[in-house]
Design a protein around this motif. Structure first.
Motif, PDB file in Angstrom:
ATOM      1  N   PHE A   1       0.831  -1.219  -0.004  1.00 13.56           N
ATOM      2  CA  PHE A   1      -0.081   0.060  -0.069  1.00 13.56           C
ATOM      3  C   PHE A   1       1.005   1.149   0.046  1.00 13.56           C
ATOM      4  O   PHE A   1       1.827   1.500   0.928  1.00 13.56           O
ATOM      5  N   VAL A   2       0.820   2.145  -0.947  1.00 15.82           N
ATOM      6  CA  VAL A   2       1.619   3.375  -1.220  1.00 15.82           C
ATOM      7  C   VAL A   2       0.706   4.528  -1.007  1.00 15.82           C
ATOM      8  O   VAL A   2      -0.335   4.679  -1.582  1.00 15.82           O
ATOM      9  N   ALA A   3       1.105   5.486  -0.134  1.00 12.69           N
ATOM     10  CA  ALA A   3       0.385   6.849   0.053  1.00 12.69           C
ATOM     11  C   ALA A   3       1.217   7.907   0.650  1.00 12.69           C
ATOM     12  O   ALA A   3       2.236   7.611   1.265  1.00 12.69           O
TER      13      ALA A   3
ATOM     14  N   ARG B   1      -2.802   1.006   9.473  1.00  7.98           N
ATOM     15  CA  ARG B   1      -3.088  -0.065  10.842  1.00  7.98           C
ATOM     16  C   ARG B   1      -4.097  -0.885  10.358  1.00  7.98           C
ATOM     17  O   ARG B   1      -4.213  -2.210  10.974  1.00  7.98           O
ATOM     18  N   TYR B   2      -5.296  -0.662   9.607  1.00 10.53           N
ATOM     19  CA  TYR B   2      -6.057  -1.556   9.191  1.00 10.53           C
ATOM     20  C   TYR B   2      -5.460  -2.745   8.607  1.00 10.53           C
ATOM     21  O   TYR B   2      -5.776  -3.809   8.721  1.00 10.53           O
TER      22      TYR B   2
ATOM     23  N   ALA C   1      -4.336  -7.765   7.015  1.00 11.95           N
ATOM     24  CA  ALA C   1      -3.435  -8.768   6.123  1.00 11.95           C
ATOM     25  C   ALA C   1      -1.932  -8.179   6.599  1.00 11.95           C
ATOM     26  O   ALA C   1      -1.494  -7.460   5.779  1.00 11.95           O
ATOM     27  N   PRO C   2      -1.705  -8.926   7.435  1.00 11.31           N
ATOM     28  CA  PRO C   2      -0.193  -8.677   8.082  1.00 11.31           C
ATOM     29  C   PRO C   2       0.940  -8.761   7.184  1.00 11.31           C
ATOM     30  O   PRO C   2       2.017  -8.130   7.106  1.00 11.31           O
ATOM     31  N   GLY C   3       0.802  -9.539   5.727  1.00  9.27           N
ATOM     32  CA  GLY C   3       1.826  -9.462   4.861  1.00  9.27           C
ATOM     33  C   GLY C   3       2.031  -8.302   4.071  1.00  9.27           C
ATOM     34  O   GLY C   3       2.907  -8.159   3.337  1.00  9.27           O
ATOM     35  N   VAL C   4       1.188  -7.388   4.031  1.00 15.72           N
ATOM     36  CA  VAL C   4       1.117  -6.298   3.096  1.00 15.72           C
ATOM     37  C   VAL C   4       2.136  -5.150   3.690  1.00 15.72           C
ATOM     38  O   VAL C   4       2.019  -4.755   4.958  1.00 15.72           O
ATOM     39  N   GLU C   5       2.858  -4.758   2.815  1.00  9.06           N
ATOM     40  CA  GLU C   5       3.865  -3.570   3.256  1.00  9.06           C
ATOM     41  C   GLU C   5       3.414  -2.278   3.079  1.00  9.06           C
ATOM     42  O   GLU C   5       2.832  -2.078   1.902  1.00  9.06           O
ATOM     43  N   ILE C   6       3.510  -1.398   3.920  1.00  6.92           N
ATOM     44  CA  ILE C   6       3.068  -0.172   3.922  1.00  6.92           C
ATOM     45  C   ILE C   6       4.188   0.871   3.846  1.00  6.92           C
ATOM     46  O   ILE C   6       5.181   1.013   4.475  1.00  6.92           O
ATOM     47  N   VAL C   7       3.979   1.726   2.307  1.00  9.43           N
ATOM     48  CA  VAL C   7       5.004   2.405   1.840  1.00  9.43           C
ATOM     49  C   VAL C   7       4.529   3.750   2.006  1.00  9.43           C
ATOM     50  O   VAL C   7       3.539   4.091   1.182  1.00  9.43           O
ATOM     51  N   ALA C   8       4.913   4.715   2.686  1.00  9.99           N
ATOM     52  CA  ALA C   8       4.701   6.050   2.876  1.00  9.99           C
ATOM     53  C   ALA C   8       5.438   6.952   1.741  1.00  9.99           C
ATOM     54  O   ALA C   8       6.602   6.512   1.532  1.00  9.99           O
ATOM     55  N   PHE C   9       5.125   8.147   1.431  1.00 14.21           N
ATOM     56  CA  PHE C   9       6.012   8.832   0.535  1.00 14.21           C
ATOM     57  C   PHE C   9       5.790  10.139   1.092  1.00 14.21           C
ATOM     58  O   PHE C   9       4.578  10.589   1.574  1.00 14.21           O
ATOM     59  N   GLN C  10       6.801  11.275   0.863  1.00 11.47           N
ATOM     60  CA  GLN C  10       6.756  12.490   1.190  1.00 11.47           C
ATOM     61  C   GLN C  10       7.457  13.527   0.141  1.00 11.47           C
ATOM     62  O   GLN C  10       8.403  12.680  -0.707  1.00 11.47           O
TER      63      GLN C  10
ATOM     64  N   PRO D   1       4.962   6.708  13.562  1.00 12.72           N
ATOM     65  CA  PRO D   1       6.161   6.049  12.836  1.00 12.72           C
ATOM     66  C   PRO D   1       6.284   4.539  12.578  1.00 12.72           C
ATOM     67  O   PRO D   1       6.799   4.314  12.019  1.00 12.72           O
ATOM     68  N   LEU D   2       5.256   3.943  13.432  1.00  7.90           N
ATOM     69  CA  LEU D   2       5.575   2.574  13.589  1.00  7.90           C
ATOM     70  C   LEU D   2       4.582   1.921  12.404  1.00  7.90           C
ATOM     71  O   LEU D   2       4.865   0.745  12.179  1.00  7.90           O
ATOM     72  N   VAL D   3       3.929   2.674  11.933  1.00  9.89           N
ATOM     73  CA  VAL D   3       2.736   2.160  10.848  1.00  9.89           C
ATOM     74  C   VAL D   3       3.448   1.936   9.247  1.00  9.89           C
ATOM     75  O   VAL D   3       3.556   0.766   8.876  1.00  9.89           O
ATOM     76  N   PRO D   4       4.320   2.978   8.860  1.00  7.61           N
ATOM     77  CA  PRO D   4       5.003   2.683   7.428  1.00  7.61           C
ATOM     78  C   PRO D   4       6.152   1.677   7.625  1.00  7.61           C
ATOM     79  O   PRO D   4       7.032   1.963   8.717  1.00  7.61           O
ATOM     80  N   HIS D   5       6.336   0.698   6.672  1.00  4.85           N
ATOM     81  CA  HIS D   5       7.489   0.343   6.684  1.00  4.85           C
ATOM     82  C   HIS D   5       8.899   0.765   6.291  1.00  4.85           C
ATOM     83  O   HIS D   5       9.913   0.501   6.314  1.00  4.85           O
TER      84      HIS D   5
END
Ligand SMILES: Cc1ncc(COP(=O)(O)O)c(C=O)c1O
Length: 310
Positions: A183-185, A198-199, A204-213, A238-242
């Motif tokens: 997931f990228v946002a 967080r959801y 779906a614990p295998g999903v990688e959370i990718v933030a960008f700025q 800060p613990l949410v995005p991988h």
């Protein structure tokens, strides 16, 4: 700490305009597919006021109406860089709530024009201080007249990220039939990344959370913040995005032109930046099902430089 788990999610009831927020389409981005890595974008301009910010605005309004914080003719007060203001203006009018917004004076003319059309009370703030300055002015107004205002403060209001926990996250999991891998946002108030992330981390614990700025303090990606040079929103976790990627304004503007001309998608600069981040991630993967958020359409940015080659 937050107190929700996946089993407590409830669907939005049909409540007029408030009930028509969410359930936006998920669009495959053919242009950006790399081998077996597919990218999909959630088209948030399908929300009633035309952006992703209808989700937190609806949740904030609903929570304040339910708790009585908006009772007694109180006015909803908040700072905005534009889209949240338009979402408040739209949804508050639909439930008979008055609003007062603080907005950096250099916000795009079309945003100001839309707010004017809604008859919104606006206080324009120092353009050099950006969204952090607008927030400081809103906090000062709230402190001066606490009985007059309900200060919504989207940067610290948990209803902001909860909106995404309750709606954006479950929709994405359902839309993809559970196939999402990344997931990228982008990071603005950080509600989208924190709530959806967080959801997905729970469901779906295998999903990688990718933030960008944006890659620096001065940028043209409206709605987004370069966190190291900004006031970090209280709701940010800060613990949410991988991982957190950086995107340049130039790359995003070039992508906005490609998406319009080669994919038929006229999107705003933060959506184009999301496509850049998702595309960069895709180059590093062998297989994947990447989902990103296209926060708004390009219609509010037609007067900006991004549509011309430089
Ligand atoms: C166009 C646009 N993109 C992205 C964002 C960032 O979303 P969030 O505030 O949930 O971090 C915003 C927020 O205002 C926005 O207006």
């Amino acid at each position: 700490m937050y107190d929700m788990n996946v089993s407590t999610i409830h669907t939005i009831q049909n409540e007029g305009l408030l009930g028509s927020v969410g359930n936006t389409p998920l669009i495959p981005l053919r242009l950006l597919q790399v081998g077996a890595v597919e990218i999909f974008a959630k088209a948030e301009w399908h929300n009633p006021s035309g952006s992703v910010k209808d989700r937190p605005a609806a949740a904030i309004l609903r929570a304040a109406l339910e708790s009585g914080e908006l009772g007694g003719g109180r006015v909803l007060l908040d700072s905005t860089s534009g889209n949240m203001g338009i979402a408040y203006a739209t949804l508050a009018a639909s439930v008979g709530v008055s609003i007062h917004l603080t907005l950096p004076a250099n916000a795009g003319e079309s945003r100001k024009g839309i707010l004017h059309a809604f008859g919104t009370k606006l206080t324009l703030t120092d353009p050099l201080e950006g969204s952090d300055g607008a927030r400081r002015v809103a906090a000062a107004l709230a402190a001066e007249q606490p009985d007059r205002y309900f200060y919504a403060d989207q940067y610290s209001n948990p209803a902001n990220w909860r909106a995404h926990f309750e709606t954006t996250g479950p929709e994405i999991l359902e839309d993809t039939g559970g196939k999402i891998t990344h997931f990228v946002a982008g990071l603005g108030t950080t509600g989208t990344v924190v709530g959806t992330g967080r959801y997905l981390r729970e469901a779906a614990p295998g999903v990688e959370i990718v933030a960008f700025q944006p890659d620096g303090p001065l940028h043209g990606l409206e709605g987004l913040k370069n966190l190291p040079s900004s006031d970090v929103p209280e709701i940010f976790d800060p613990l949410v995005p991988h991982q957190i990627l950086e995107v340049s304004t130039e790359a995003a503007y070039a992508m906005a032109r490609r998406l319009a001309r080669e994919e038929g998608l006229l999107v705003g600069p933060s959506s184009a930046a999301a496509a850049v981040a998702a595309s960069e991630l895709a180059q590093r993967l062998d297989t994947g099902h990447i989902v990103t958020i296209f926060a708004d359409s390009g219609l509010k940015y037609l007067d900006q430089a991004m549509w011309s080659e430089t």
